[in-house]
Design an enzyme around this catalytic site. Structure first.
Site, short mmCIF file in Angstrom:
data_model
loop_
_atom_site.label_atom_id
_atom_site.label_comp_id
_atom_site.label_asym_id
_atom_site.label_seq_id
_atom_site.Cartn_x
_atom_site.Cartn_y
_atom_site.Cartn_z
N ASP A 35 0.82 -1.22 0.00
CA ASP A 35 0.00 0.00 0.00
C ASP A 35 0.85 1.26 0.00
OD1 ASP A 35 1.01 -0.25 2.52
OD2 ASP A 35 -0.86 0.19 3.57
N HIS A 239 21.35 2.84 -20.17
CA HIS A 239 20.44 3.22 -19.10
C HIS A 239 20.85 2.59 -17.77
CE1 HIS A 239 17.05 4.17 -22.23
NE2 HIS A 239 17.97 5.11 -22.16
N ASP A 256 24.66 11.28 -16.66
CA ASP A 256 23.48 11.70 -17.43
C ASP A 256 22.39 12.00 -16.41
OD1 ASP A 256 21.21 11.96 -19.02
OD2 ASP A 256 21.74 10.29 -20.35
N HIS A 346 22.25 4.44 -30.74
CA HIS A 346 21.02 5.19 -30.46
C HIS A 346 20.94 6.43 -31.35
CE1 HIS A 346 23.30 8.23 -28.17
NE2 HIS A 346 23.93 7.25 -27.58
N HIS A 350 16.34 13.80 -28.97
CA HIS A 350 14.89 13.67 -28.85
C HIS A 350 14.32 15.02 -28.43
CE1 HIS A 350 15.53 13.61 -24.46
NE2 HIS A 350 16.47 12.72 -24.68
N HIS A 357 11.45 12.60 -22.85
CA HIS A 357 11.32 12.24 -24.26
C HIS A 357 9.97 12.81 -24.69
CE1 HIS A 357 14.64 9.18 -24.96
NE2 HIS A 357 14.82 9.64 -23.74
N ARG A 408 29.45 9.86 -23.80
CA ARG A 408 28.30 10.56 -24.37
C ARG A 408 28.37 12.02 -23.91
NH1 ARG A 408 24.77 7.34 -22.92
NH2 ARG A 408 23.76 8.26 -21.09
N GLU A 410 25.85 15.47 -24.05
CA GLU A 410 24.47 15.85 -24.37
C GLU A 410 24.17 17.27 -23.93
OE1 GLU A 410 19.94 14.17 -23.49
OE2 GLU A 410 21.60 13.65 -22.14
#
Length: 436
Positions: A35, A239, A256, A346, A350, A357, A408, A410
């Site tokens: 719960d 990810h 990231d 990839h 985006h 996204h 990467r 970004e």
């Protein structure tokens, strides 16, 4: 955000649905386990049109209705339930604070909904995960269809409102951009902190904790998405979210992480050397990814097709990997047959906005959509060479010195009337900045 902006959005949307009726469902309350509930996050389309931030609500937009063009069905005030789960806006305040022409308790939905649909020519509703409510809408539509031949009025079709709503969401208003700039500024500060913290012996979760602490400390909702703090070979996992490894000297750290501020998001990636200096191989690949990113950003211009910035990053990366002997053959064949994908699997970016996204069509058939002023896109090429890297068939094996490197970079880029604006420019990315 001012209620006048939500009203303006509804007016724009209702102009598109004409004599139809749109029905929008709020996000549900989600249970984490037993719960214990997750923190509530409103459905983005619902929030975009209403600003209303509670579960178990329905918004109805009926532009053809004489008096009730915007109707809310909400949870009523309930002292006992509010003691457990927090204050509710209630029916009366839903009208006063959110500009609804009429509001009802959600328990009256079945009784009241018909009057806002029976004279519409179609229903705009997204058949989502709430199967019970999906069936409620379908049953209502089928019931009204049975009387269509007698009355000559009623909805003859159900359409997804996303096709009309998402183009509106793509172009950001000045108010939206102000919120996104705030989300960027907070995340930028957090990335500066990560740059200072990336020391041998530090754990990935320590950096995650301090960055996300800063997101909240500066007034953000929290992380825009599960933060990726990936050292060593973990940076080759796109990810990766375990964030539990201890960093070692001579490795890379890929971070990231973005901030959510009043529902609007930033999305930033930087790759740092853990011991302040790149190895020779790390530096070569880092400079290649940075070059690919800068070339891609140059293609983010008004009226340029969506595919151009990805094509620019792919070509730059392929040329660089060929010069290093990591790819071989005819460059056009390599690109056409996607033989680069074991290294760069990839897309280059985006849409960004209410969702990380974010919504927006990229391609219709063979025609690519073009960038337009007010849109925001991420630009994030990368190179990833796993320890167990397997090249495309017919391509050379990769020497061990290149393995275990993941990079990467970004940034978040706004398309302007005359070009673009790199919203995340305050976050350093040059080799000199990374090695300080």
């Amino acid at each position: 955000m001012m209620q006048s902006e939500f009203r303006q959005r509804r007016e724009q949307f209702m102009a598109k649905i004409g004599t139809g009726t749109a029905i929008l469902r709020s996000a549900p309350t989600a249970v984490m386990h037993n719960d214990v509930e997750y923190n509530f996050r409103q459905d983005s389309n619902f929030f975009y049109l209403t600003g209303f931030n509670e579960a178990d609500a329905i918004a109805v937009l009926a532009p053809w209705h004489e008096t009730h063009k915007f109707v809310l069905f909400v949870q009523p005030k309930d002292r006992d339930k509010e003691t457990w789960s927090g204050y509710r806006i209630g029916v009366d305040a839903a009208k006063e604070q959110y500009g609804a022409d009429e509001a009802y308790p959600i328990s009256e939905l079945d009784e009241k909904l018909t009057q806002y649909v029976e004279k519409a020519d179609r229903i705009f509703y997204h058949l989502g995960r709430d199967r019970t409510f999906n069936q409620t809408v379908l049953d209502l539509w089928q019931r009204l269809m049975t009387t269509y031949e007698k009355k000559g009025t009623g909805p003859i079709a159900i359409e997804d409102p996303a096709l009309l709503l998402h183009p509106l969401r793509q172009t950001k208003s000045a108010s939206e951009l102000a919120l996104m700039r705030k989300a960027v500024a907070i995340a930028a500060e957090a990335h500066h902190l990560a740059l200072e913290m990336r020391k041998p012996g530090c754990y990935e979760y320590e950096i995650q904790a301090e960055m996300e602490r800063l997101f909240r400390l500066r007034g953000g909702v929290g992380a825009a998405y599960p933060s990726i703090v990936a050292s060593g070979a973990n940076a080759c996992i796109l990810h990766y979210t375990e964030n539990n490894r201890q960093m070692q000297d001579g490795e890379l750290l890929l971070v990231d992480a973005g901030c959510s501020y009043d529902y609007y998001n930033s999305d930033i990636t930087r790759t740092y050397p853990v011991g302040n200096q790149f190895t020779a191989e790390q530096k070569i690949l880092y400079e290649l990814v940075l070059k690919a990113q800068l070339n891609a950003i140059e293609q983010v211009q008004p009226n340029n097709a969506w595919n151009l910035f990805h094509d620019a990053s792919v070509r730059t990366i392929v040329e660089g990997l060929m010069s290093l002997g990591l790819l071989q053959g005819d460059i056009e064949e390599i690109i056409k047959e996607e033989k680069y994908k074991p290294f760069f699997m990839h897309g280059t970016g985006h849409w960004l906005g209410l969702d990380v996204h974010d919504v927006g069509i990229r391609q219709i058939g063979e025609t690519w959509q073009t960038f337009q002023p007010g849109q925001v896109v991420t630009v994030e090429p990368g190179i990833y060479i796993r320890p167990d890297f397997q090249p495309f068939e017919g391509q050379p094996q990769v020497p061990d010195r290149w393995r275990g490197i993941g990079i990467r970079i970004e940034d978040d880029v706004l398309i302007t009337e005359t070009g673009h604006d790199v919203l995340t420019a305050a976050v350093p990315k040059t080799v000199e900045a990374m090695e300080r």
